[in-house]
Scaffold this motif. Structure first.
Motif, PDB file in Angstrom:
ATOM      1  N   UNK A 181      -3.660  -8.295  -2.342  1.00 11.82           N
ATOM      2  CA  UNK A 181      -3.234  -7.207  -3.216  1.00 11.82           C
ATOM      3  C   UNK A 181      -3.906  -5.924  -2.759  1.00 11.82           C
ATOM      4  N   UNK A 182      -3.102  -4.962  -2.307  1.00 12.08           N
ATOM      5  CA  UNK A 182      -3.638  -3.727  -1.751  1.00 12.08           C
ATOM      6  C   UNK A 182      -3.207  -2.513  -2.557  1.00 12.08           C
ATOM      7  N   UNK A 183      -4.070  -1.517  -2.581  1.00 14.31           N
ATOM      8  CA  UNK A 183      -3.697  -0.166  -2.960  1.00 14.31           C
ATOM      9  C   UNK A 183      -3.612   0.663  -1.695  1.00 14.31           C
ATOM     10  N   UNK A 184      -2.993   1.833  -1.799  1.00 12.98           N
ATOM     11  CA  UNK A 184      -2.834   2.715  -0.639  1.00 12.98           C
ATOM     12  C   UNK A 184      -3.243   4.136  -0.993  1.00 12.98           C
ATOM     13  N   UNK A 185      -3.961   4.778  -0.085  1.00 12.89           N
ATOM     14  CA  UNK A 185      -4.164   6.224  -0.129  1.00 12.89           C
ATOM     15  C   UNK A 185      -3.304   6.816   0.978  1.00 12.89           C
ATOM     16  N   UNK A 186      -2.363   7.660   0.621  1.00 12.99           N
ATOM     17  CA  UNK A 186      -1.384   8.205   1.563  1.00 12.99           C
ATOM     18  C   UNK A 186      -1.604   9.708   1.649  1.00 12.99           C
ATOM     19  N   UNK A 187      -1.838  10.216   2.871  1.00 13.07           N
ATOM     20  CA  UNK A 187      -2.227  11.615   3.042  1.00 13.07           C
ATOM     21  C   UNK A 187      -1.434  12.287   4.151  1.00 13.07           C
ATOM     22  N   UNK A 188      -1.139  13.577   3.936  1.00 12.75           N
ATOM     23  CA  UNK A 188      -0.598  14.449   4.972  1.00 12.75           C
ATOM     24  C   UNK A 188      -1.775  14.979   5.769  1.00 12.75           C
ATOM     25  N   UNK A 189      -1.842  14.637   7.035  1.00 14.14           N
ATOM     26  CA  UNK A 189      -3.004  14.996   7.847  1.00 14.14           C
ATOM     27  C   UNK A 189      -3.133  16.504   8.021  1.00 14.14           C
ATOM     28  N   UNK A 190      -2.029  17.232   7.994  1.00  8.91           N
ATOM     29  CA  UNK A 190      -2.072  18.678   8.215  1.00  8.91           C
ATOM     30  C   UNK A 190      -2.539  19.430   6.972  1.00  8.91           C
ATOM     31  N   UNK A 204       2.855  18.971   3.616  1.00  8.04           N
ATOM     32  CA  UNK A 204       3.561  18.711   2.357  1.00  8.04           C
ATOM     33  C   UNK A 204       4.017  17.256   2.312  1.00  8.04           C
ATOM     34  N   UNK A 205       3.883  16.633   1.177  1.00 14.12           N
ATOM     35  CA  UNK A 205       4.368  15.281   0.965  1.00 14.12           C
ATOM     36  C   UNK A 205       5.457  15.298  -0.097  1.00 14.12           C
ATOM     37  N   UNK A 206       6.543  14.618   0.193  1.00 12.54           N
ATOM     38  CA  UNK A 206       7.618  14.422  -0.777  1.00 12.54           C
ATOM     39  C   UNK A 206       7.669  12.947  -1.127  1.00 12.54           C
ATOM     40  N   UNK A 207       7.696  12.670  -2.421  1.00 17.82           N
ATOM     41  CA  UNK A 207       7.731  11.289  -2.901  1.00 17.82           C
ATOM     42  C   UNK A 207       8.923  11.126  -3.828  1.00 17.82           C
ATOM     43  N   UNK A 208       9.724  10.086  -3.620  1.00 20.14           N
ATOM     44  CA  UNK A 208      10.836   9.763  -4.503  1.00 20.14           C
ATOM     45  C   UNK A 208      10.564   8.402  -5.137  1.00 20.14           C
ATOM     46  N   UNK A 209      10.613   8.343  -6.461  1.00 22.60           N
ATOM     47  CA  UNK A 209      10.485   7.074  -7.179  1.00 22.60           C
ATOM     48  C   UNK A 209      11.835   6.370  -7.113  1.00 22.60           C
ATOM     49  N   UNK A 210      11.897   5.271  -6.398  1.00 19.13           N
ATOM     50  CA  UNK A 210      13.144   4.522  -6.296  1.00 19.13           C
ATOM     51  C   UNK A 210      13.373   3.660  -7.531  1.00 19.13           C
ATOM     52  N   UNK A 211      12.294   3.142  -8.093  1.00 19.19           N
ATOM     53  CA  UNK A 211      12.383   2.341  -9.309  1.00 19.19           C
ATOM     54  C   UNK A 211      11.016   2.224  -9.929  1.00 19.19           C
ATOM     55  N   UNK A 212      10.968   2.066 -11.264  1.00 21.41           N
ATOM     56  CA  UNK A 212       9.684   2.002 -11.973  1.00 21.41           C
ATOM     57  C   UNK A 212       9.472   0.688 -12.708  1.00 21.41           C
TER      58      UNK A 212
END
Length: 309
Positions: free
Chosen positions: A186-195, A1-9
Motif C-alpha cells: 500500500x503506497x502513497x505518492x508525492x507528485x511534483x512538477x520539477x520546474x 504547473x500541474x493539472x489534475x483531473x479526478x476521474x472518479x471518487x
C-alpha cells in the motif's frame, strides 16, 4: 504547473453499486443523479498533452470516454495522451482497468515489485504485451521520473512511500506471488512538477494517520486522501457487510482517530476525499456528515473535477 483531473471518487462498486439499495445508491438512481460517481482514479499532467493515471479503476473505459483531456488527438487513427499508469496497490479497484487498455497503444506501468508480481502471476494481464506496455518497478522512498512515450523527460518527480494498510483482499490466506512480507503493498505518492516545485499527495488507501505521515504531508497545497467510510462499523450498522473499515485497511473519516481529526492543524490548503464507499452518508449534501466534513475544510469531488497547481 500541474493539472489534475479526478476521474472518479468512489470506492469499489461505485455509486450506485449494481446490487446495493442503500440510501445513497437509491438516491443516485432516482432523484439525485449528481451522486453518481465512478471508482477512484485520477489523471495528472505537467504539459496538458501527456497524462499519467494513478490507478486504473474498473470504470476506466467509461472515465476515458467522459474526459476530453484523455481523448485521442484529432486527425489520428490511433493515439492516446496517456503515457503511463502508476499503481499504488494491487486491489481490483486499482488494476482491473488495465484490461481496458489492451488495444495496442504503448504506455508504461509503474508499480512496486509486489504489485508487478500480482500482474505477472495472473495470465489475463498478458493481454498487455510487455513489448508494448512496459512494466517498470518502483521502490519505496526512491523518487522516479515517469517517461514520456518517446523516452524523454516528463519533468515530473514521483516519490512513493509506505502508508499503513493491507494487501489485496483476494490474497488473504494465500501465498503472495512476491513472497513473504508486505512492504510495498500500500503506497502513497508525492507528485511534483520539477520546474515549478508545485506538488500534491495521493493517498487513496490508508488504515491510520501516523505522526510520521502527518509530518510528511504538513503544509501541502493539496492532498487526496482515503475517505472509504464515515465510521468504522458503517457497513455492519447498515446491514451491508460484516467488515469494519479497519479490517479492510481503511481509516474512517470521523471519530477521535479518524482522518478529519488527525488532519486538524496540518495547514493543508486543499483536502479532498477519494475512494468513498457507497455506504458513506457524507455523499449526501445537507447531511450532518457532509456538513461536518465541509466545516473541517474537506471536499468530495465530482467526476471530471479539474484542479490546477
Amino acid at each position: 504547473m500541474l493539472r489534475i483531473v479526478v476521474l472518479g471518487a468512489a470506492a469499489g462498486g461505485g455509486v450506485p453499486q449494481w446490487n446495493c439499495g442503500c440510501p445513497v445508491c437509491r438516491q443516485a438512481r432516482s432523484e439525485n443523479p449528481d451522486l453518481v460517481s465512478t471508482q477512484s482514479s485520477i489523471a495528472f499532467s505537467r504539459d496538458g498533452a501527456n497524462w499519467f493515471l494513478v490507478n486504473a479503476s474498473p470504470d476506466l473505459r467509461q472515465q476515458l470516454i467522459a474526459t476530453p483531456q484523455l481523448h485521442p488527438a484529432e486527425g489520428t487513427p490511433r493515439h492516446t495522451p496517456i503515457a503511463g499508469v502508476i499503481l499504488t496497490n494491487g486491489e481490483v479497484d486499482a488494476v482491473a482497468g488495465l484490461l481496458s487498455m489492451r488495444e495496442g497503444s504503448p504506455f508504461s506501468i509503474y508499480a512496486h515489485r509486489r504489485v508487478l508480481a500480482i500482474l505477472r502471476s495472473n495470465s489475463i494481464f498478458n493481454v498487455l504485451g510487455e513489448k508494448i506496455v512496459t512494466r517498470r518497478p518502483i521502490e519505496v522512498e526512491q523518487p522516479f521520473e515517469p517517461a514520456l512515450p518517446d523516452g524523454s523527460s516528463s519533468g515530473i518527480e514521483v516519490l512513493p512511500f509506505e502508508v499503513p494498510g493491507k494487501g489485496a483482499w483476494y490474497l488473504e490466506g494465500k501465498a503472495h506471488p512476491a513472497g513473504a512480507g508486505d512492504a510495498g503493498d500500500t503506497l502513497g505518492l508525492r507528485i511534483a512538477d520539477k520546474a515549478s516545485g508545485q506538488y500534491f499527495y495521493f493517498i487513496a488507501a490508508c488504515a491510520r494517520v501516523t505522526d510520521e505521515l502527518k509530518a510528511r504531508i504538513r503544509d501541502a497545497p493539496l492532498v487526496f486522501f482515503d475517505g472509504t467510510v464515515w465510521r468504522d462499523d458503517e457497513l455492519i450498522a447498515a446491514g451491508l457487510g460484516r467488515k469494519t473499515g479497519q479490517s479492510m485497511g481503511h481509516i474512517s473519516m470521523s471519530g477521535d482517530h479518524g482522518a478529519i481529526e488527525r488532519f486538524t492543524g496540518l495547514d493543508i490548503a486543499r483536502k479532498v476525499f477519494l475512494h468513498i464507499n457507497n455506504s458513506n452518508p457524507a455523499w449526501l449534501k445537507g447531511s450532518d456528515e457532509r456538513t461536518a466534513l465541509e466545516r473541517a475544510g474537506w471536499e468530495i469531488p465530482a467526476d471530471g473535477t479539474e484542479i490546477v497547481l
